[in-house]
Design a protein around this motif. Structure first.
Motif, mmCIF file in Angstrom:
data_model
loop_
_atom_site.group_PDB
_atom_site.id
_atom_site.type_symbol
_atom_site.label_atom_id
_atom_site.label_comp_id
_atom_site.label_asym_id
_atom_site.label_seq_id
_atom_site.Cartn_x
_atom_site.Cartn_y
_atom_site.Cartn_z
ATOM 1 N N GLN A 296 -0.491 36.257 -89.117
ATOM 2 C CA GLN A 296 -1.194 35.159 -88.847
ATOM 3 C C GLN A 296 -0.962 34.651 -87.509
ATOM 4 O O GLN A 296 -2.027 34.410 -86.675
ATOM 5 N N LEU A 297 0.166 34.508 -87.257
ATOM 6 C CA LEU A 297 0.441 33.899 -85.835
ATOM 7 C C LEU A 297 0.067 34.844 -84.930
ATOM 8 O O LEU A 297 -0.613 34.241 -83.913
ATOM 9 N N ASP A 298 0.101 36.166 -84.775
ATOM 10 C CA ASP A 298 -0.251 37.227 -83.899
ATOM 11 C C ASP A 298 -1.771 36.967 -84.074
ATOM 12 O O ASP A 298 -2.333 37.522 -82.776
ATOM 13 N N SER A 299 -2.507 36.637 -84.865
ATOM 14 C CA SER A 299 -3.969 36.645 -84.855
ATOM 15 C C SER A 299 -4.508 35.416 -84.049
ATOM 16 O O SER A 299 -5.893 35.232 -83.846
ATOM 17 N N LEU A 300 -3.635 34.547 -83.875
ATOM 18 C CA LEU A 300 -4.007 33.454 -83.118
ATOM 19 C C LEU A 300 -4.391 33.480 -81.653
ATOM 20 O O LEU A 300 -3.449 33.158 -80.801
ATOM 21 N N ASP A 301 -5.445 34.082 -81.506
ATOM 22 C CA ASP A 301 -5.556 34.554 -79.965
ATOM 23 C C ASP A 301 -5.700 33.167 -79.033
ATOM 24 O O ASP A 301 -5.220 33.373 -77.850
ATOM 25 N N TYR A 302 -6.464 32.291 -79.365
ATOM 26 C CA TYR A 302 -6.743 31.086 -78.398
ATOM 27 C C TYR A 302 -5.409 30.485 -78.295
ATOM 28 O O TYR A 302 -4.770 30.182 -77.074
ATOM 29 N N LEU A 303 -4.453 30.308 -79.310
ATOM 30 C CA LEU A 303 -3.147 29.678 -79.142
ATOM 31 C C LEU A 303 -2.309 30.349 -78.252
ATOM 32 O O LEU A 303 -1.717 29.905 -77.242
ATOM 33 N N ASN A 304 -2.544 31.793 -78.230
ATOM 34 C CA ASN A 304 -1.786 32.700 -77.277
ATOM 35 C C ASN A 304 -2.003 32.563 -76.054
ATOM 36 O O ASN A 304 -1.298 32.156 -75.104
ATOM 37 N N CYS A 305 -3.469 32.442 -75.662
ATOM 38 C CA CYS A 305 -4.000 31.681 -74.150
ATOM 39 C C CYS A 305 -3.419 30.594 -73.897
ATOM 40 O O CYS A 305 -2.870 30.457 -72.561
ATOM 41 N N VAL A 306 -3.264 29.500 -74.883
ATOM 42 C CA VAL A 306 -2.837 28.156 -74.354
ATOM 43 C C VAL A 306 -1.276 28.343 -73.966
ATOM 44 O O VAL A 306 -0.812 27.599 -72.915
ATOM 45 N N ILE A 307 -0.688 29.090 -74.720
ATOM 46 C CA ILE A 307 0.796 29.372 -74.443
ATOM 47 C C ILE A 307 0.934 29.838 -72.909
ATOM 48 O O ILE A 307 1.822 29.566 -72.213
ATOM 49 N N GLN A 308 0.174 30.908 -72.913
ATOM 50 C CA GLN A 308 0.318 31.516 -71.427
ATOM 51 C C GLN A 308 -0.193 30.821 -70.537
ATOM 52 O O GLN A 308 0.575 30.589 -69.460
ATOM 53 N N GLU A 309 -1.035 29.746 -70.600
ATOM 54 C CA GLU A 309 -1.414 29.173 -69.615
ATOM 55 C C GLU A 309 -0.502 27.948 -69.289
ATOM 56 O O GLU A 309 -0.345 27.508 -68.152
ATOM 57 N N VAL A 310 0.218 27.485 -70.582
ATOM 58 C CA VAL A 310 1.249 26.333 -70.362
ATOM 59 C C VAL A 310 2.550 27.235 -69.564
ATOM 60 O O VAL A 310 2.969 26.592 -68.479
ATOM 61 N N LEU A 311 3.040 28.370 -69.915
ATOM 62 C CA LEU A 311 3.717 29.058 -69.114
ATOM 63 C C LEU A 311 3.251 29.061 -67.412
ATOM 64 O O LEU A 311 4.144 29.417 -66.532
ATOM 65 N N HIS A 312 2.117 29.430 -67.415
ATOM 66 C CA HIS A 312 1.568 29.789 -65.930
ATOM 67 C C HIS A 312 1.322 28.562 -65.324
ATOM 68 O O HIS A 312 1.874 28.296 -64.041
ATOM 69 N N PHE A 313 0.883 27.508 -65.733
ATOM 70 C CA PHE A 313 0.316 26.379 -65.138
ATOM 71 C C PHE A 313 1.622 25.423 -64.646
ATOM 72 O O PHE A 313 1.723 24.695 -63.771
ATOM 73 N N SER A 314 2.530 25.529 -65.652
ATOM 74 C CA SER A 314 3.812 24.563 -65.348
ATOM 75 C C SER A 314 5.016 25.559 -65.507
ATOM 76 O O SER A 314 5.813 25.363 -66.640
ATOM 77 N N SER A 315 5.260 26.511 -64.857
ATOM 78 C CA SER A 315 6.095 27.814 -65.202
ATOM 79 C C SER A 315 7.407 26.990 -64.917
ATOM 80 O O SER A 315 7.998 26.279 -64.212
ATOM 81 N N PRO A 316 8.417 26.979 -66.267
ATOM 82 C CA PRO A 316 9.674 26.385 -66.189
ATOM 83 C C PRO A 316 10.656 26.972 -65.148
ATOM 84 O O PRO A 316 11.323 26.044 -64.562
ATOM 85 N N ALA A 317 10.575 28.017 -64.925
ATOM 86 C CA ALA A 317 11.430 28.887 -63.893
ATOM 87 C C ALA A 317 10.654 28.950 -62.570
ATOM 88 O O ALA A 317 9.536 29.636 -62.523
ATOM 89 N N PHE A 364 -5.879 23.218 -65.630
ATOM 90 C CA PHE A 364 -5.310 23.666 -66.686
ATOM 91 C C PHE A 364 -6.319 24.230 -67.530
ATOM 92 O O PHE A 364 -7.116 23.343 -68.212
ATOM 93 N N TYR A 365 -6.812 25.707 -67.772
ATOM 94 C CA TYR A 365 -7.694 26.214 -68.472
ATOM 95 C C TYR A 365 -7.333 27.411 -69.099
ATOM 96 O O TYR A 365 -7.378 28.474 -68.621
ATOM 97 N N PRO A 366 -7.009 27.434 -70.423
ATOM 98 C CA PRO A 366 -6.339 28.388 -71.414
ATOM 99 C C PRO A 366 -7.641 29.426 -71.219
ATOM 100 O O PRO A 366 -7.005 30.854 -71.398
ATOM 101 N N GLU A 367 -8.773 29.266 -71.363
ATOM 102 C CA GLU A 367 -9.919 30.183 -71.517
ATOM 103 C C GLU A 367 -9.831 31.352 -70.465
ATOM 104 O O GLU A 367 -10.540 32.299 -70.411
ATOM 105 N N ARG A 368 -9.176 30.944 -69.332
ATOM 106 C CA ARG A 368 -8.948 32.002 -68.077
ATOM 107 C C ARG A 368 -8.518 33.348 -68.525
ATOM 108 O O ARG A 368 -8.965 34.302 -68.137
ATOM 109 N N PHE A 369 -7.627 33.231 -69.546
ATOM 110 C CA PHE A 369 -7.065 34.523 -70.161
ATOM 111 C C PHE A 369 -8.022 35.362 -70.941
ATOM 112 O O PHE A 369 -7.466 36.280 -71.533
#
Ligand code: HEM
Length: 444
Positions: A296-317, A364-369
């Motif tokens: 079920q987690l794997d099927s959450l495509d939009y949440l996946n994009c949000v996490i990708q965008e969080v890591l992209h927009f505010s890269s911890p490293a 900050f725009y998760p839909e980019r992915f």
């Protein structure tokens, strides 16, 4: 620096030439040639002051010896077993918030610490089968604060000494009571972690060594210390007690700091983007409160994009380093590199470089992915670095972020606490931590 000097520029750290790299093509070349580019020595030298024997400081045969014990434990297949435990800890955090929900307008100003408590509790259990009690203890409990405060202190000193010449760092660490106190407290925890594992039977340790970091580390402890110490690194097997200690220390820090930073950004960004939050909740649909399976987690495509965008927009490293071991020329910029040069790979710059992003990267725009930036340059967003020294814990971090954020979104909505307290901005510690986060937590 990029704005002033371009994609490739040089500066000097003492006698060492350091080359800053900001273009994805050259960075792809560097990460693709492990026989030319080794773990950065600037990176290693500094870490050496704190955990000289840990994997992050090793190269060559010693790295391979440590990697053979540690790397298999962080493969996705192993990491997936931790889902229940991550959910348990997240529920504990939700209970903590619920118990303080007497005032629905309360602005939570300590989200960063709450996220650190959560990620430390999770990593203590996953990595070391050890309850660090960062969630179970009350906020004001001295014991809880002792470990998190000491880890903080340790990290602050780590950051403060980054700009110091090596000899100054050595002297500082030798004489600083602040450092000694923090180190001793963390060391006591590490000793208890090892001791708890050693109290188990050899049979039990042997059985768990394939999927438990602590069992694997303790199982690999040298039985005949004197004999092993006489062998060269490529002949040695297993780890010495100091090596185990330093690995635990490294993982204790690497295992929570970056991921909790990303989670804090997630919460802040959600509070500023109600539209995104509503879309995540819509994707969760009927799965309102039940725990989600891996599928079920794997099927959450939009949440996946949000996490990708969080890591992209505010890269911890923000950056990482490599040392050039053989003369080479970079393919895109044509820059000539010489053996001994140090490369600083500017991961953060890539995320903001308009050449690589069709949709404004400052947005900050998760839909980019899902749309225009779906097929972005593979090296334009590399929050976990790249090549053979990329982040060991990335599968675990991705699972943690997806499991925690979906669980939080099943139960709560984060609302903006106001322009001042929730102004964002960042503090550079080991990671790019958000500076002002103030959110209202509403249970749905
Ligand atoms: C969002 C979370 C995380 C981010 C953004 C992150 C980022 C990074 C980056 C950029 C590097 C340097 C890679 C390179 O030089 O190419 C790194 C290395 C490393 N990370 Fe992570 N990390 C995260 C989570 C974790 C976790 C959860 C662990 C531990 C379980 C971990 C353990 C390590 C270790 C041990 C290294 C050194 C690898 C080596 O020297 O070969 N990281 N991480």
């Amino acid at each position: 620096m990029q704005a002033e000097f371009g994609d490739v520029y040089q500066f000097w750290v003492g006698p060492m030439r350091v080359i800053g790299l900001c273009n994805a093509e050259d960075i792809q070349h560097v990460f693709g040639h492990r026989h030319i580019y080794e773990q950065g020595s600037l990176y290693r030298d500094h870490h050496t002051h704190f955990f000289s024997e840990a994997i992050i400081c090793n190269i060559g045969a010693k790295y391979k010896r440590h990697a053979s014990i540690i790397l298999p434990l962080f493969r996705r297949s192993n990491v997936l077993d931790s889902l229940e435990l991550i959910n348990d800890c997240t529920d504990q955090l939700l209970d903590r918030w619920r118990s303080k929900n007497d005032d629905p307008t309360r602005i939570h100003l300590d989200i960063g610490k709450q996220c650190q408590d959560l990620l430390l509790a999770i990593f203590g259990l996953i990595g070391f089968d050890f309850d660090l009690q960062t969630l179970t203890d009350d906020d004001n409990d001295a014991k809880n604060n002792k470990l998190t405060k000491s880890l903080h202190e340790f990290l602050n000193i780590f950051m403060m000494t980054i700009a110091m010449p090596s000899i100054m760092t050595k002297i500082y660490l030798k004489f600083s009571t602040r450092y000694r106190q923090a180190f001793n407290i963390i060391n006591d925890y590490v000793d208890s972690i090892i001791e708890q594992e050693q109290n188990k039977t050899q049979e039990s340790i042997g059985k768990r060594k394939r999927n438990s970091l602590i069992a694997s580390l303790v199982y690999s402890l040298h039985q005949d210390k004197k004999n092993e110490a006489t062998k060269s690194n490529d002949k040695q097997k297993g780890l010495s007690r100091t090596e185990v200690l330093h690995e635990i220390l490294l993982f204790l820090i690497a295992g929570y700091e970056t991921t909790s930073c990303a989670l804090t950004w997630f919460i802040h960004l959600m509070s500023k983007n109600p539209r995104v939050q509503a879309k995540i909740k819509a994707e969760l649909g009927d799965n309102k409160f039940q725990r989600l399976s891996i599928e079920q987690l794997d099927s959450l495509d939009y949440l996946n994009c949000v996490i990708q965008e969080v890591l992209h927009f505010s890269s911890p490293a923000v950056s990482t380093f490599r040392t050039v071991t053989v003369d080479d020329r970079l393919p895109a910029s044509g820059a000539q590199l010489y053996k001994g040069d140090e490369l600083m790979i500017n991961m953060y710059n890539l995320t903001r470089d308009k050449r690589y992003w069709k949709i404004d990267p400052d947005l900050f725009y998760p839909e980019r992915f899902q749309g225009d930036d779906k097929d972005h340059h593979p090296y334009a967003s590399i929050p976990f670095g790249g090549g053979h020294r990329q982040c060991i814990g990335q599968e675990l971090a991705r699972l943690e972020l997806k499991a925690i954020t979906s669980r939080l979104m099943q139960h709560v909505t984060f609302r903006d606490g106001g322009p001042e307290v929730n102004a964002g901005g960042h503090n550079q510690t080991l990671t790019l931590m958000p500076k002002n986060v103030g959110v209202i937590i509403t249970f749905d």
